[in-house]
Design an enzyme around this catalytic site. Structure first.
Site, PDB file in Angstrom:
ATOM      1  N   GLU A  34       0.677  -1.227   0.064  1.00  0.00           N
ATOM      2  CA  GLU A  34       0.019  -0.119  -0.156  1.00  0.00           C
ATOM      3  C   GLU A  34       0.928   1.180  -0.047  1.00  0.00           C
ATOM      4  O   GLU A  34       1.774   1.241   0.733  1.00  0.00           O
ATOM      5  CB  GLU A  34      -0.963  -0.010   1.259  1.00  0.00           C
ATOM      6  CG  GLU A  34      -2.006  -0.654   1.124  1.00  0.00           C
ATOM      7  CD  GLU A  34      -2.904  -0.406   2.458  1.00  0.00           C
ATOM      8  OE1 GLU A  34      -2.372  -0.337   3.541  1.00  0.00           O
ATOM      9  OE2 GLU A  34      -4.121  -0.779   2.433  1.00  0.00           O
ATOM     10  N   ARG A  79      -4.467  -4.806  -0.472  1.00  0.00           N
ATOM     11  CA  ARG A  79      -5.437  -4.349  -0.346  1.00  0.00           C
ATOM     12  C   ARG A  79      -5.935  -3.643  -1.702  1.00  0.00           C
ATOM     13  O   ARG A  79      -5.305  -4.287  -2.567  1.00  0.00           O
ATOM     14  CB  ARG A  79      -5.705  -3.063   0.530  1.00  0.00           C
ATOM     15  CG  ARG A  79      -5.766  -3.621   2.155  1.00  0.00           C
ATOM     16  CD  ARG A  79      -6.624  -2.404   2.848  1.00  0.00           C
ATOM     17  NE  ARG A  79      -6.788  -2.959   4.491  1.00  0.00           N
ATOM     18  CZ  ARG A  79      -5.937  -2.223   5.229  1.00  0.00           C
ATOM     19  NH1 ARG A  79      -5.078  -1.144   4.677  1.00  0.00           N
ATOM     20  NH2 ARG A  79      -5.994  -2.511   6.422  1.00  0.00           N
TER      21      ARG A  79
HETATM   22  C1  LIG Z   1      -6.943   1.510   2.367  1.00  0.00           C
HETATM   23  C2  LIG Z   1      -7.193   2.644   3.610  1.00  0.00           C
HETATM   24  C3  LIG Z   1      -6.460   2.628   4.508  1.00  0.00           C
HETATM   25  N1  LIG Z   1      -6.627   3.361   5.667  1.00  0.00           N
HETATM   26  C4  LIG Z   1      -5.665   3.556   6.766  1.00  0.00           C
HETATM   27  C5  LIG Z   1      -5.867   2.413   7.665  1.00  0.00           C
HETATM   28  C6  LIG Z   1      -4.466   2.529   8.223  1.00  0.00           C
HETATM   29  O1  LIG Z   1      -4.056   3.526   9.212  1.00  0.00           O
HETATM   30  C7  LIG Z   1      -3.633   2.846   7.117  1.00  0.00           C
HETATM   31  C8  LIG Z   1      -2.866   1.449   6.305  1.00  0.00           C
HETATM   32  O2  LIG Z   1      -2.408   0.751   7.051  1.00  0.00           O
HETATM   33  P1  LIG Z   1      -2.263  -0.791   7.222  1.00  0.00           P
HETATM   34  O3  LIG Z   1      -1.287  -1.319   8.157  1.00  0.00           O
HETATM   35  O4  LIG Z   1      -1.670  -1.323   6.001  1.00  0.00           O
HETATM   36  O5  LIG Z   1      -3.733  -1.407   7.364  1.00  0.00           O
HETATM   37  O6  LIG Z   1      -4.495   3.531   6.257  1.00  0.00           O
HETATM   38  C9  LIG Z   1      -7.655   4.193   5.613  1.00  0.00           C
HETATM   39  O7  LIG Z   1      -8.002   5.316   6.538  1.00  0.00           O
HETATM   40  N2  LIG Z   1      -8.538   4.438   4.348  1.00  0.00           N
HETATM   41  C10 LIG Z   1      -8.320   3.670   3.442  1.00  0.00           C
HETATM   42  O8  LIG Z   1      -8.997   3.434   2.620  1.00  0.00           O
END
Ligand SMILES: Cc1cn([C@H]2C[C@H](O)[C@@H](COP(=O)(O)O)O2)c(=O)[nH]c1=O
Ligand SMILES: Nc1ncnc2c1ncn2[C@@H]1O[C@H](COP(=O)(O)OP(=O)(O)O)[C@@H](O)[C@H]1O
Length: 207
Positions: free
Chosen positions: A28, A81
């Site tokens: 990501e 994702r």
């Molecule tokens: C896809 C997506 C992610 N987020 C936020 C959630 C987490 O704080 C990070 C991603 O970190 P991870 O450790 O890889 O899960 O991003 C979000 O707020 N909105 C989204 O669509």
């Protein structure tokens, strides 16, 4: 595609496969979400979701789409994702919890619908790392990402329930590919063993 809750072990899983196979791994673009032209939409969203939720989710949608349309350089690609989880899980969670105004959600939804109707986003398999929210909470604290220090267990429970309703119970949105569920509460040694057990299924999914 590898899916799962925050800190469920997706990056760790992808790093493992990137070292042991001739496959392309796309993690990501979290670093972009933390820094776009000197601003931090991820941090802003956690501080004030009602004000900054749309800003973050629009940027996540764009950067995910950018990943999806990258030309393939190897026969197999694993991606962390997708544009689907951004919309069906995170945007949905903001909206359902009353933290994204109706008009913001409507605009984001129209963008999303336009994208999936007009741009091919092929997915062969969804690898779902299934964890308990409690496990994620512990791993999140251990990882200690500055922006995420405000995340309570309840937030991880909501994200978990949305994933389960979508990928396991088929109660919410269309699932774009078959789902391979890997129980992921185990220690790293056991997880690596499970990844090996599932290697063939994962790498042959495109055939
Ligand atoms: C896809 C997506 C992610 N987020 C936020 C959630 C987490 O704080 C990070 C991603 O970190 P991870 O450790 O890889 O899960 O991003 C979000 O707020 N909105 C989204 O669509
Ligand atoms: N099976 C595991 N057991 C214990 N800790 C783990 C395990 N898998 C990952 N971790 C640790 O948990 C944290 C989150 O893992 P990470 O792979 O970054 O999750 P994600 O990419 O899903 O957010 C990291 O500190 C990582 O080292």
């Amino acid at each position: 595609m590898t899916k799962g809750n925050i800190a469920s072990g997706k990056t760790t899983c992808l790093e493992y496969f990137s070292k042991t196979s001739d496959i392309e791994v796309l993690t990501e673009p979290v670093s972009k979400w933390r820094n776009v032209q000197g601003c931090n939409p991820l941090g802003l969203m956690y501080q004030d979701p009602s004000r900054w939720g749309l800003t973050l989710q629009t940027y996540v949608q764009l950067t995910m789409l950018d990943r999806h349309v990258l030309p393939m350089s190897t026969p197999v690609r694993m991606m962390e994702r997708s544009i689907y989880s951004a919309k069906y899980i995170f945007a949905e969670n903001l909206y359902k919890s009353g933290k994204m105004p109706e008009v913001d959600f409507a605009v984001l939804s129209e963008w999303f619908e336009w994208i999936i109707k007009n741009i091919a986003i092929p997915v062969d398999l969804i690898v779902y790392l299934q964890t308990s929210p409690q496990t994620c909470y512990e791993r999140l604290k251990q990882r200690c990402r500055e922006e995420e220090k405000v995340i309570p267990l309840e937030y991880l429970e909501s994200i978990h329930n949305l994933y389960e309703d979508w990928l396991i119970h088929h109660k919410s949105f269309e699932v774009p590919a078959p789902v391979l569920v890997i129980p992921a509460d185990h220690d790293l040694k056991k997880m690596l063993h499970q990844y090996e057990e599932n290697r063939e299924k994962i790498l042959m999914a495109h055939c």
